[in-house]
Enzyme design. Structure first.
Site, mmCIF file in Angstrom:
data_model
loop_
_atom_site.group_PDB
_atom_site.id
_atom_site.type_symbol
_atom_site.label_atom_id
_atom_site.label_comp_id
_atom_site.label_asym_id
_atom_site.label_seq_id
_atom_site.Cartn_x
_atom_site.Cartn_y
_atom_site.Cartn_z
ATOM 1 C CE1 TYR A 257 -3.429 2.984 1.133
ATOM 2 C CE2 TYR A 257 -1.702 3.279 2.823
ATOM 3 C CZ TYR A 257 -2.893 3.589 2.188
ATOM 4 O OH TYR A 257 -3.366 4.874 2.352
HETATM 5 C C1 UGA Z 1 -4.073 4.211 8.297
HETATM 6 C C2 UGA Z 1 -4.889 4.316 7.349
HETATM 7 O O1 UGA Z 1 -5.481 2.845 7.203
HETATM 8 C C3 UGA Z 1 -4.115 4.141 6.034
HETATM 9 O O2 UGA Z 1 -5.199 4.351 4.878
HETATM 10 C C4 UGA Z 1 -3.307 5.568 6.189
HETATM 11 O O3 UGA Z 1 -2.483 5.665 4.846
HETATM 12 C C5 UGA Z 1 -2.534 5.491 7.361
HETATM 13 O O4 UGA Z 1 -3.392 5.365 8.478
HETATM 14 C C6 UGA Z 1 -1.526 6.427 7.387
HETATM 15 O O5 UGA Z 1 -1.864 7.552 7.897
HETATM 16 O O6 UGA Z 1 -0.262 6.459 6.825
HETATM 17 P P1 UGA Z 1 -2.855 2.715 10.111
HETATM 18 O O7 UGA Z 1 -1.876 3.691 10.725
HETATM 19 O O8 UGA Z 1 -2.623 1.222 10.066
HETATM 20 O O9 UGA Z 1 -3.138 3.054 8.782
HETATM 21 O O10 UGA Z 1 -4.273 2.834 10.990
HETATM 22 P P2 UGA Z 1 -5.132 1.954 11.809
HETATM 23 O O11 UGA Z 1 -5.694 0.901 10.887
HETATM 24 O O12 UGA Z 1 -6.344 2.999 12.421
HETATM 25 O O13 UGA Z 1 -4.132 1.266 12.802
HETATM 26 C C7 UGA Z 1 -3.696 2.194 13.902
HETATM 27 C C8 UGA Z 1 -2.954 1.495 14.917
HETATM 28 O O14 UGA Z 1 -3.830 0.563 15.394
HETATM 29 C C9 UGA Z 1 -2.033 0.600 14.224
HETATM 30 O O15 UGA Z 1 -0.750 0.186 14.802
HETATM 31 C C10 UGA Z 1 -2.577 -0.794 14.211
HETATM 32 O O16 UGA Z 1 -1.581 -1.862 14.423
HETATM 33 C C11 UGA Z 1 -3.413 -0.861 15.379
HETATM 34 N N1 UGA Z 1 -4.609 -1.866 15.171
HETATM 35 C C12 UGA Z 1 -5.250 -1.689 14.383
HETATM 36 C C13 UGA Z 1 -4.744 -2.931 16.250
HETATM 37 O O17 UGA Z 1 -4.015 -3.179 17.109
HETATM 38 N N2 UGA Z 1 -5.884 -3.477 15.959
HETATM 39 C C14 UGA Z 1 -6.853 -3.211 14.983
HETATM 40 O O18 UGA Z 1 -7.810 -3.934 14.926
HETATM 41 C C15 UGA Z 1 -6.663 -2.238 14.249
#
Ligand code: UGA
Length: 335
Positions: free
Chosen positions: A167
């Protein structure tokens, strides 16, 4: 509900209004930006293909207010299949296949199509169509902090980028396309690297949405890894404000066009601490369910957002505790 294409009335006053094209207008950030632009007096043309990454009904709810607005027009189309786009003053390109952790394997085909081919179609049109290129004042691309990978903190735009998810590679490729269309054709592009945006309408696959809903329902919260990973969470209104500021700042400012900017909330917090903050905001306890780390997830994000402040006067306003309070209130209000 079937959304029909409809258009606003056309009188001379409408001809003078700023006109914006918002791609991905039914999504989390796209729909919030659309509402903001309509409130500010813009005419808005939205494009969305209503991809099946998540429930169509949620996207229709996101767009419900805009659909009632006389200055909004929806085009339900796949950008890659389109040859002609409306001539507008501003393009906000938010349409994308989102999701860091879902981009492995054959799914990458969707990421290359929606995140690379789609923007190339748009940029090429705005580079070569005489009327559209003449009218365009700014092309704002929604990029992502995932382009950085696991680099030294705080993340700064002049540091090396090394994405660790497919991604992230697709988002970085699109940034490069923005730069090269600026360099070769003077398409006035700006790339905004969002840092994990949250708030009302957040996508159902994202952390804060899943955590708040699980805690309110008394269900287990799934944590990837040990929960020590950190994110510089950014409230939706701040992300929307960044789009408006990047679009409206001086068109001739060569410090802005062809450049990338961090849009980070200044709210770096670990996933575990975030869950405690949600417990406080909801008055409920979380049941934790640790599962393995996910491939493609970076360990930490933290934006140095000084360049956006210098470039177009943007800085984040909403701190994480305030943002969580607003989000929980929105969910409690029945979405
Ligand atoms: C998000 C967005 O989904 C992306 O589209 C975007 O580009 C990215 O932010 C970015 O700003 O660069 P992410 O940081 O993975 O990606 O966001 P979340 O899905 O909200 O996850 C946040 C944190 O929570 C991560 O560390 C993830 O590992 C954790 N998480 C997420 C969990 O521990 N459990 C979950 O069920 C979901």
């Amino acid at each position: 509900m079937n959304i029909e294409v409809k258009s606003g009335g056309g009188n001379r006053l409408d001809d003078l209004r700023p006109k914006a094209l918002v791609t991905g207008c039914a999504g989390f950030i796209g729909s919030t930006l659309t509402d903001r632009l309509l409130a500010d007096g813009f005419e808005v043309i939205g494009i969305d293909r209503f991809s099946d990454y998540y429930n169509r009904e949620l996207k229709e709810q996101n767009l419900a207010a805009a659909m009632q607005h006389p200055r909004f027009t929806l085009i339900e189309e796949d950008i890659v299949e389109m040859d002609v786009f409306p001539a507008v003053d501003y393009v906000f390109h938010l349409a994308a296949q989102a999701g860091v952790r879902a981009s492995w394997g054959r799914s990458f085909d969707i990421y290359t199509r929606d995140n690379i081919q789609a923007i190339q179609r748009l940029l090429d049109f705005f580079a070569t169509d005489t009327e559209a290129s003449y009218r365009l004042k700014r092309f704002v691309y929604s990029s992502s902090s995932s382009v950085y990978g696991d680099i030294e903190l705080p993340m700064r735009e002049d540091r090396m980028v090394q994405p660790v998810s497919p991604y992230g590679v697709s988002k970085l490729a699109a940034e490069h396309l923005c730069y090269l269309y600026w360099k070769n054709y003077h398409v006035p592009t700006v790339s905004l690297r969002y840092f994990t945006v949250y708030g009302p309408r957040q996508r159902p696959d994202m952390g804060i949405n899943k955590f708040v809903r699980a805690i309110l329902a008394g269900e287990p919260v799934t944590i990837y890894g040990d929960g020590t990973q950190t994110r510089d969470f950014t409230y939706i209104d701040d992300a929307v404000e960044a789009n408006v500021a990047a679009a409206l700042c001086d068109t001739n400012n060569s410090n802005v066009c062809g450049e990338t900017f961090n849009i980070g909330g200044g709210n770096r917090i670990s996933v575990i601490d975030l869950i405690h903050a949600i417990e406080d905001a909801t008055g409920r306890s979380a049941i934790l369910n640790h599962v393995g780390e996910q491939k493609g997830d970076v360990q930490d994000t933290w934006a140095d957002a000084g360049k956006a402040e210098r470039g177009f006067g943007w800085s984040a306003k909403v701190r994480i505790l305030e943002g969580l309070k607003r989000y929980v209130a929105w969910i409690d209000g029945g979405d």
